[in-house]
Write a protein that holds these residues in place. Sequence first.
Motif, PDB file in Angstrom:
ATOM      1  N   SER A  26       1.027  -1.026   0.127  1.00 40.45           N
ATOM      2  CA  SER A  26      -0.160   0.125   0.132  1.00 40.45           C
ATOM      3  C   SER A  26       0.594   1.123  -0.302  1.00 40.45           C
ATOM      4  O   SER A  26       0.699   1.892   0.998  1.00 40.45           O
ATOM      5  N   THR A  27       1.455   1.594  -1.171  1.00 35.32           N
ATOM      6  CA  THR A  27       2.228   2.663  -1.518  1.00 35.32           C
ATOM      7  C   THR A  27       2.046   2.766  -2.578  1.00 35.32           C
ATOM      8  O   THR A  27       2.135   2.342  -3.665  1.00 35.32           O
ATOM      9  N   THR A  28       2.751   4.135  -2.760  1.00 34.64           N
ATOM     10  CA  THR A  28       2.585   4.838  -3.939  1.00 34.64           C
ATOM     11  C   THR A  28       3.789   4.234  -4.804  1.00 34.64           C
ATOM     12  O   THR A  28       4.036   4.064  -6.093  1.00 34.64           O
ATOM     13  N   LEU A  29       4.822   3.565  -4.089  1.00 34.24           N
ATOM     14  CA  LEU A  29       6.664   3.213  -5.084  1.00 34.24           C
ATOM     15  C   LEU A  29       5.988   1.454  -5.429  1.00 34.24           C
ATOM     16  O   LEU A  29       6.766   0.644  -4.462  1.00 34.24           O
ATOM     17  N   GLN A  33       9.478  -1.582  -5.316  1.00 23.98           N
ATOM     18  CA  GLN A  33      10.044  -1.919  -3.619  1.00 23.98           C
ATOM     19  C   GLN A  33       9.241  -3.588  -4.285  1.00 23.98           C
ATOM     20  O   GLN A  33       9.951  -4.011  -3.812  1.00 23.98           O
ATOM     21  N   TYR A  34       8.493  -3.966  -5.311  1.00 24.46           N
ATOM     22  CA  TYR A  34       8.436  -5.089  -5.773  1.00 24.46           C
ATOM     23  C   TYR A  34       9.482  -5.536  -6.445  1.00 24.46           C
ATOM     24  O   TYR A  34      10.273  -7.039  -6.268  1.00 24.46           O
ATOM     25  N   ILE A  35       9.607  -4.640  -7.577  1.00 22.93           N
ATOM     26  CA  ILE A  35      11.220  -4.999  -8.324  1.00 22.93           C
ATOM     27  C   ILE A  35      12.194  -5.522  -7.254  1.00 22.93           C
ATOM     28  O   ILE A  35      13.210  -6.762  -7.944  1.00 22.93           O
ATOM     29  N   GLN A  36      12.481  -4.307  -5.866  1.00 17.90           N
ATOM     30  CA  GLN A  36      13.410  -5.006  -6.065  1.00 17.90           C
ATOM     31  C   GLN A  36      13.414  -5.936  -5.046  1.00 17.90           C
ATOM     32  O   GLN A  36      14.723  -6.528  -4.697  1.00 17.90           O
ATOM     33  N   GLN A  37      12.330  -6.276  -4.440  1.00 15.27           N
ATOM     34  CA  GLN A  37      11.947  -7.696  -3.952  1.00 15.27           C
ATOM     35  C   GLN A  37      12.122  -8.887  -4.792  1.00 15.27           C
ATOM     36  O   GLN A  37      13.307  -9.714  -4.539  1.00 15.27           O
ATOM     37  N   ASN A  59       3.845   0.743 -18.619  1.00 16.03           N
ATOM     38  CA  ASN A  59       4.250   1.620 -18.834  1.00 16.03           C
ATOM     39  C   ASN A  59       5.339   1.424 -17.625  1.00 16.03           C
ATOM     40  O   ASN A  59       6.269   2.138 -17.647  1.00 16.03           O
ATOM     41  N   VAL A  60       4.194   1.542 -16.676  1.00 14.53           N
ATOM     42  CA  VAL A  60       4.970   2.019 -15.553  1.00 14.53           C
ATOM     43  C   VAL A  60       5.738   1.093 -14.745  1.00 14.53           C
ATOM     44  O   VAL A  60       7.303   1.106 -14.229  1.00 14.53           O
ATOM     45  N   TRP A  61       6.005   0.194 -15.160  1.00 12.20           N
ATOM     46  CA  TRP A  61       6.657  -1.279 -14.632  1.00 12.20           C
ATOM     47  C   TRP A  61       7.357  -1.806 -15.767  1.00 12.20           C
ATOM     48  O   TRP A  61       8.642  -1.778 -15.267  1.00 12.20           O
ATOM     49  N   GLN A  62       7.627  -0.977 -16.785  1.00 11.07           N
ATOM     50  CA  GLN A  62       9.010  -0.645 -18.147  1.00 11.07           C
ATOM     51  C   GLN A  62      10.041   0.533 -17.467  1.00 11.07           C
ATOM     52  O   GLN A  62      11.096   0.465 -17.128  1.00 11.07           O
ATOM     53  N   TYR A  63       9.083   1.608 -16.987  1.00 10.18           N
ATOM     54  CA  TYR A  63       9.469   3.222 -16.407  1.00 10.18           C
ATOM     55  C   TYR A  63      10.429   2.414 -14.870  1.00 10.18           C
ATOM     56  O   TYR A  63      11.859   2.692 -14.647  1.00 10.18           O
ATOM     57  N   GLU A  64       9.504   1.685 -14.184  1.00  7.01           N
ATOM     58  CA  GLU A  64      10.340   1.219 -12.963  1.00  7.01           C
ATOM     59  C   GLU A  64      12.101  -0.011 -12.886  1.00  7.01           C
ATOM     60  O   GLU A  64      12.443   0.232 -12.206  1.00  7.01           O
ATOM     61  N   SER A 137       5.241  11.187 -12.565  1.00  8.97           N
ATOM     62  CA  SER A 137       4.423  10.323 -11.850  1.00  8.97           C
ATOM     63  C   SER A 137       4.734   8.880 -11.642  1.00  8.97           C
ATOM     64  O   SER A 137       5.025   8.980 -12.543  1.00  8.97           O
ATOM     65  N   ARG A 138       4.847   8.575 -10.747  1.00 12.22           N
ATOM     66  CA  ARG A 138       5.559   7.109 -11.241  1.00 12.22           C
ATOM     67  C   ARG A 138       4.210   6.090 -10.340  1.00 12.22           C
ATOM     68  O   ARG A 138       4.368   4.703 -10.907  1.00 12.22           O
ATOM     69  N   ILE A 139       3.051   6.371 -11.217  1.00 14.06           N
ATOM     70  CA  ILE A 139       1.994   5.747 -10.944  1.00 14.06           C
ATOM     71  C   ILE A 139       1.672   6.051 -12.239  1.00 14.06           C
ATOM     72  O   ILE A 139       0.135   4.860 -11.997  1.00 14.06           O
TER      73      ILE A 139
END
Length: 204
Positions: A26-29, A33-37, A59-64, A137-139
Motif C-alpha cells: 500500500s504505497t505509491t512506490l 519496491q516489488y521489483i527490488q524484492q 508503462n509504469v512497469w517498464q519505467y520502474e 508521476s510514478r503511478i
Amino acid sequence: MPSHNPPGTSSKELYDWEPEDLNEMSTTLAVHQYIQQLVRLNPHDIEKLVTLPDGQDANVWQYEHMRQLCMELNGLVLALEPGCTPEKFPTMYTKSAETTFLCAATNPPRSTDAMTYINNTLDHAIGQLCSSKYFDSRINIPDASAKKLPSLARRLYRIFGHAYFQHREVFNEFEAKTSLCKRFHLLVTRFGIMKADSLDIPDL
C-alpha cells in the motif's frame, strides 16, 4: 514484522521480512519496491522479474525497471573504472574502435574517453528518469513519456556492450552475480523498447 529497515538495522537484518504480494503493498512506490524484492530474492530468475503482473500498467512497469537497471548498473561502472582508463580507451566504442559514439550528455554531443562517456550516459539517464518534466508521476506514465525509454535504453546498452567486448572478465564476473544484462535483454525485447537485432551481445 514491519516491511522496512528501521534506523540502526544491522547489515545481517536488512530486508528481514517475509516477501509481500504486489497487491498487498500500500504505497505509491509499490512497483518499485516489488521489483527490488524480486531482485533480492533471486536476480537470476529474469522471467519472473520481467513478466508484467496481472492488472499492472505496462508503462509504469517498464519505467520502474529502467530505474532499477540504472541503480544496479552503477555496480558495473565501478568495476570497470580501474581498467577503463582514458589512455587505454580515449574514445567510446563497443566491438571495434572503428565505430565510436559521441556523448549525448554534452551540448553539443562530442567525443569523450569511454569512462567519461559511461559515467555521463548513466548520470544523464538517471536524470531523465527522475525528471518531473518527463515523468511527473510514478503511478501513471503516459505513452508520450514512455517514448523516451528507447533512446535511454539504446545508450545504456552501449555500457554493457563496451564491458562485454573490451572488459570481458569484469563483465562475466558482474553478470554471474546479477544477470543484469540478461534481464535488460529480456525487458527491452519483450516490451519493444529495443529491437532484438540491435542487441549484439551473444550467449545471453
